[in-house]
Design a protein around this motif. Structure first.
Motif, PDB file in Angstrom:
ATOM      1  N   THR A 127     -17.839   4.489  19.390  1.00 43.08           N
ATOM      2  CA  THR A 127     -16.495   3.994  19.607  1.00 43.08           C
ATOM      3  C   THR A 127     -15.841   4.790  20.723  1.00 43.08           C
ATOM      4  OG1 THR A 127     -16.369   3.605  17.247  1.00 43.08           O
ATOM      5  CG2 THR A 127     -14.318   3.470  18.462  1.00 43.08           C
ATOM      6  N   SER A 128     -15.323   4.085  21.717  1.00 47.13           N
ATOM      7  CA  SER A 128     -14.647   4.718  22.841  1.00 47.13           C
ATOM      8  C   SER A 128     -13.338   3.991  23.088  1.00 47.13           C
ATOM      9  CB  SER A 128     -15.524   4.639  24.088  1.00 47.13           C
ATOM     10  OG  SER A 128     -14.800   5.075  25.216  1.00 47.13           O
ATOM     11  N   LYS A 129     -12.291   4.743  23.447  1.00 48.59           N
ATOM     12  CA  LYS A 129     -10.996   4.128  23.728  1.00 48.59           C
ATOM     13  C   LYS A 129     -10.903   3.596  25.150  1.00 48.59           C
ATOM     14  CE  LYS A 129      -9.027   7.881  21.511  1.00 48.59           C
ATOM     15  NZ  LYS A 129      -8.054   8.911  21.551  1.00 48.59           N
ATOM     16  N   LYS A 130     -11.715   4.110  26.041  1.00 44.81           N
ATOM     17  CA  LYS A 130     -11.581   3.781  27.452  1.00 44.81           C
ATOM     18  C   LYS A 130     -12.617   2.748  27.863  1.00 44.81           C
ATOM     19  CE  LYS A 130     -10.062   8.484  28.081  1.00 44.81           C
ATOM     20  NZ  LYS A 130     -10.204   8.885  26.718  1.00 44.81           N
ATOM     21  N   ASN A 131     -12.209   1.830  28.705  1.00 43.21           N
ATOM     22  CA  ASN A 131     -13.128   0.793  29.169  1.00 43.21           C
ATOM     23  C   ASN A 131     -13.747   1.147  30.512  1.00 43.21           C
ATOM     24  OD1 ASN A 131     -12.712  -0.833  26.959  1.00 43.21           O
ATOM     25  ND2 ASN A 131     -10.921  -1.794  27.848  1.00 43.21           N
ATOM     26  N   ASN A 132     -12.935   1.743  31.392  1.00 43.85           N
ATOM     27  CA  ASN A 132     -13.454   2.043  32.725  1.00 43.85           C
ATOM     28  C   ASN A 132     -14.103   3.420  32.733  1.00 43.85           C
ATOM     29  OD1 ASN A 132     -11.045   3.317  32.320  1.00 43.85           O
ATOM     30  ND2 ASN A 132     -10.316   3.081  34.398  1.00 43.85           N
ATOM     31  N   LYS A 133     -15.309   3.469  33.242  1.00 37.39           N
ATOM     32  CA  LYS A 133     -16.064   4.718  33.254  1.00 37.39           C
ATOM     33  C   LYS A 133     -15.868   5.440  34.586  1.00 37.39           C
ATOM     34  CE  LYS A 133     -17.875   4.497  29.246  1.00 37.39           C
ATOM     35  NZ  LYS A 133     -17.332   5.331  28.231  1.00 37.39           N
ATOM     36  N   VAL A 134     -15.951   6.749  34.520  1.00 38.11           N
ATOM     37  CA  VAL A 134     -15.828   7.603  35.680  1.00 38.11           C
ATOM     38  C   VAL A 134     -17.240   8.011  36.067  1.00 38.11           C
ATOM     39  CG1 VAL A 134     -14.959   9.818  36.479  1.00 38.11           C
ATOM     40  CG2 VAL A 134     -13.614   8.482  34.877  1.00 38.11           C
ATOM     41  N   LYS A 135     -17.577   8.039  37.329  1.00 38.24           N
ATOM     42  CA  LYS A 135     -18.885   8.527  37.769  1.00 38.24           C
ATOM     43  C   LYS A 135     -18.700   9.831  38.540  1.00 38.24           C
ATOM     44  CE  LYS A 135     -21.563   5.028  36.518  1.00 38.24           C
ATOM     45  NZ  LYS A 135     -22.511   5.006  35.533  1.00 38.24           N
ATOM     46  N   PHE A 170      -9.549  13.395  29.568  1.00 41.01           N
ATOM     47  CA  PHE A 170     -10.951  13.778  29.481  1.00 41.01           C
ATOM     48  C   PHE A 170     -11.000  15.283  29.239  1.00 41.01           C
ATOM     49  CE2 PHE A 170     -10.813  10.073  32.257  1.00 41.01           C
ATOM     50  CZ  PHE A 170     -11.796   9.269  31.720  1.00 41.01           C
ATOM     51  N   TYR A 171     -12.209  15.815  29.135  1.00 38.64           N
ATOM     52  CA  TYR A 171     -12.432  17.247  29.048  1.00 38.64           C
ATOM     53  C   TYR A 171     -13.369  17.619  30.184  1.00 38.64           C
ATOM     54  CZ  TYR A 171     -10.435  16.737  24.434  1.00 38.64           C
ATOM     55  OH  TYR A 171      -9.592  16.460  23.390  1.00 38.64           O
ATOM     56  N   GLU A 172     -13.120  18.789  30.788  1.00 40.15           N
ATOM     57  CA  GLU A 172     -13.934  19.222  31.922  1.00 40.15           C
ATOM     58  C   GLU A 172     -14.478  20.615  31.652  1.00 40.15           C
ATOM     59  OE1 GLU A 172     -14.704  21.606  35.455  1.00 40.15           O
ATOM     60  OE2 GLU A 172     -12.871  21.816  34.308  1.00 40.15           O
ATOM     61  N   PHE A 173     -15.752  20.785  31.968  1.00 40.89           N
ATOM     62  CA  PHE A 173     -16.362  22.105  31.966  1.00 40.89           C
ATOM     63  C   PHE A 173     -17.446  22.110  33.018  1.00 40.89           C
ATOM     64  CE2 PHE A 173     -19.437  25.325  30.734  1.00 40.89           C
ATOM     65  CZ  PHE A 173     -18.608  26.410  30.573  1.00 40.89           C
ATOM     66  N   ASN A 174     -17.400  23.094  33.904  1.00 45.05           N
ATOM     67  CA  ASN A 174     -18.412  23.251  34.947  1.00 45.05           C
ATOM     68  C   ASN A 174     -18.553  21.979  35.788  1.00 45.05           C
ATOM     69  OD1 ASN A 174     -20.374  24.585  36.427  1.00 45.05           O
ATOM     70  ND2 ASN A 174     -22.032  24.053  35.021  1.00 45.05           N
ATOM     71  N   ASN A 175     -17.423  21.354  36.105  1.00 45.25           N
ATOM     72  CA  ASN A 175     -17.347  20.131  36.919  1.00 45.25           C
ATOM     73  C   ASN A 175     -17.971  18.918  36.240  1.00 45.25           C
ATOM     74  OD1 ASN A 175     -16.008  21.419  39.104  1.00 45.25           O
ATOM     75  ND2 ASN A 175     -17.969  22.300  39.702  1.00 45.25           N
ATOM     76  N   ILE A 176     -18.215  19.001  34.951  1.00 41.58           N
ATOM     77  CA  ILE A 176     -18.740  17.875  34.173  1.00 41.58           C
ATOM     78  C   ILE A 176     -17.588  17.315  33.343  1.00 41.58           C
ATOM     79  CG2 ILE A 176     -20.396  17.146  32.414  1.00 41.58           C
ATOM     80  CD1 ILE A 176     -22.087  19.627  33.268  1.00 41.58           C
ATOM     81  N   LEU A 177     -17.410  15.990  33.397  1.00 38.08           N
ATOM     82  CA  LEU A 177     -16.340  15.333  32.655  1.00 38.08           C
ATOM     83  C   LEU A 177     -16.890  14.724  31.369  1.00 38.08           C
ATOM     84  CD1 LEU A 177     -14.578  13.565  35.636  1.00 38.08           C
ATOM     85  CD2 LEU A 177     -13.681  15.488  34.311  1.00 38.08           C
ATOM     86  N   TYR A 178     -16.190  14.991  30.268  1.00 41.09           N
ATOM     87  CA  TYR A 178     -16.569  14.477  28.954  1.00 41.09           C
ATOM     88  C   TYR A 178     -15.453  13.597  28.400  1.00 41.09           C
ATOM     89  CZ  TYR A 178     -19.909  18.371  28.985  1.00 41.09           C
ATOM     90  OH  TYR A 178     -20.910  19.245  29.311  1.00 41.09           O
ATOM     91  N   GLU A 179     -15.846  12.566  27.687  1.00 40.24           N
ATOM     92  CA  GLU A 179     -14.906  11.707  26.979  1.00 40.24           C
ATOM     93  C   GLU A 179     -15.158  11.860  25.488  1.00 40.24           C
ATOM     94  OE1 GLU A 179     -14.020   6.936  26.390  1.00 40.24           O
ATOM     95  OE2 GLU A 179     -15.636   7.580  27.703  1.00 40.24           O
ATOM     96  N   VAL A 199     -20.870  12.453  28.374  1.00 41.20           N
ATOM     97  CA  VAL A 199     -20.722  12.768  29.796  1.00 41.20           C
ATOM     98  C   VAL A 199     -20.395  11.464  30.524  1.00 41.20           C
ATOM     99  CG1 VAL A 199     -21.896  13.584  31.879  1.00 41.20           C
ATOM    100  CG2 VAL A 199     -22.331  14.705  29.674  1.00 41.20           C
ATOM    101  N   VAL A 200     -19.238  11.446  31.209  1.00 43.51           N
ATOM    102  CA  VAL A 200     -18.819  10.219  31.898  1.00 43.51           C
ATOM    103  C   VAL A 200     -18.799  10.388  33.414  1.00 43.51           C
ATOM    104  CG1 VAL A 200     -17.545   9.267  29.967  1.00 43.51           C
ATOM    105  CG2 VAL A 200     -16.377  10.780  31.589  1.00 43.51           C
ATOM    106  N   GLY A 201     -18.983  11.597  33.901  1.00 45.71           N
ATOM    107  CA  GLY A 201     -18.995  11.796  35.343  1.00 45.71           C
ATOM    108  C   GLY A 201     -18.925  13.248  35.740  1.00 45.71           C
ATOM    109  N   MET A 202     -18.821  13.450  37.042  1.00 44.60           N
ATOM    110  CA  MET A 202     -18.777  14.784  37.630  1.00 44.60           C
ATOM    111  C   MET A 202     -17.595  14.874  38.593  1.00 44.60           C
ATOM    112  SD  MET A 202     -21.611  15.871  36.341  1.00 44.60           S
ATOM    113  CE  MET A 202     -22.898  14.974  35.502  1.00 44.60           C
ATOM    114  N   ILE A 203     -17.108  16.073  38.782  1.00 43.14           N
ATOM    115  CA  ILE A 203     -16.090  16.330  39.794  1.00 43.14           C
ATOM    116  C   ILE A 203     -16.809  16.784  41.055  1.00 43.14           C
ATOM    117  CG2 ILE A 203     -14.103  17.736  40.426  1.00 43.14           C
ATOM    118  CD1 ILE A 203     -13.433  17.903  37.452  1.00 43.14           C
ATOM    119  N   GLU A 204     -16.461  16.183  42.187  1.00 47.37           N
ATOM    120  CA  GLU A 204     -17.107  16.549  43.452  1.00 47.37           C
ATOM    121  C   GLU A 204     -16.829  17.993  43.781  1.00 47.37           C
ATOM    122  OE1 GLU A 204     -15.705  13.966  46.538  1.00 47.37           O
ATOM    123  OE2 GLU A 204     -17.033  12.346  45.936  1.00 47.37           O
TER     124      GLU A 204
END
Length: 195
Positions: free
Chosen positions: A37-45, A167-176, A188-193
């Motif tokens: 179950t996820s609240k968000k529809n659009n994913k981050v890469k 979201f939650y971020e650790f070490n440039n990794i984004l978590y939902e 894991v939904v994406g990374m920060i450049e």
């Protein structure tokens, strides 16, 4: 006879605890369907750092003066990284600053207490929010694949907002934050450049 039975029970309990207590991966032997179950529809890469808003803008950093004698020095991108007691450090102004190792750093042995995650036919090892894969006789720091699921965030994870979504971020990794069969998990939904 009773003493022998008690001894055998104690041995059986110890063996049972040692095999289950130190298990490296979460397994589910039942044939239940996993419901995510996820609240968000659009994913981050991949997202630019300028689009990320941190809940706490300042973060306290604690340094140490000296490292244990058993410290290993690892060369990574022409920089010395010091590895001691399952933690990584860089020398900064005469003091050692705890760091999260960068992608590409290799170590010969995994930290004590690592967990195994299997995703997309790949085996990842994780410890304190750092993901490793095995390459020959060493373990290399890598970014996890989008869709990888963990059940506990690293202690240094921070709350962030991207396009009004949390979201939650650790070490440039984004978590939902998600739910899997009623259990809280993080995908894991994406990374920060990295600039």
């Amino acid at each position: 006879m009773k003493a022998m039975i008690k001894t055998m029970l104690v041995v059986a309990v110890i063996i049972g605890l040692s095999t289950d207590g130190y298990s490296q991966k979460r397994t589910n032997n039942s044939t239940k369907k996993i419901t995510k179950t996820s609240k968000k529809n659009n994913k981050v890469k991949t997202i630019k750092r300028t689009n990320v808003v941190y809940k706490n803008q300042k973060r306290k950093v604690t340094t140490i003066r000296s490292l244990p004698k058993a410290t290993k020095i690892i060369k990574n991108n022409n920089r010395n990284v010091y590895y001691a007691n399952n933690s990584f450090y860089e020398l900064n102004g005469g003091r050692y600053l705890p760091i999260v190792p960068r992608v590409g750093l290799r170590i010969s042995r995994l930290p004590v207490g690592f967990r195994t995650i299997n995703y997309n036919n790949r085996r990842f090892y994780t410890y304190k929010g750092v993901f490793y894969i095995q390459i020959n006789n060493s373990y290399e720091v890598v970014n996890p694949e989008v869709g990888t699921i963990i059940y506990q965030l690293p202690s240094g994870a921070e709350k962030v907002t991207i396009n009004k979504e949390r979201f939650y971020e650790f070490n440039n990794i984004l978590y939902e934050k998600i739910q899997i069969n009623g259990t809280r998990a993080y995908e894991v939904v994406g990374m920060i450049e990295i600039n």
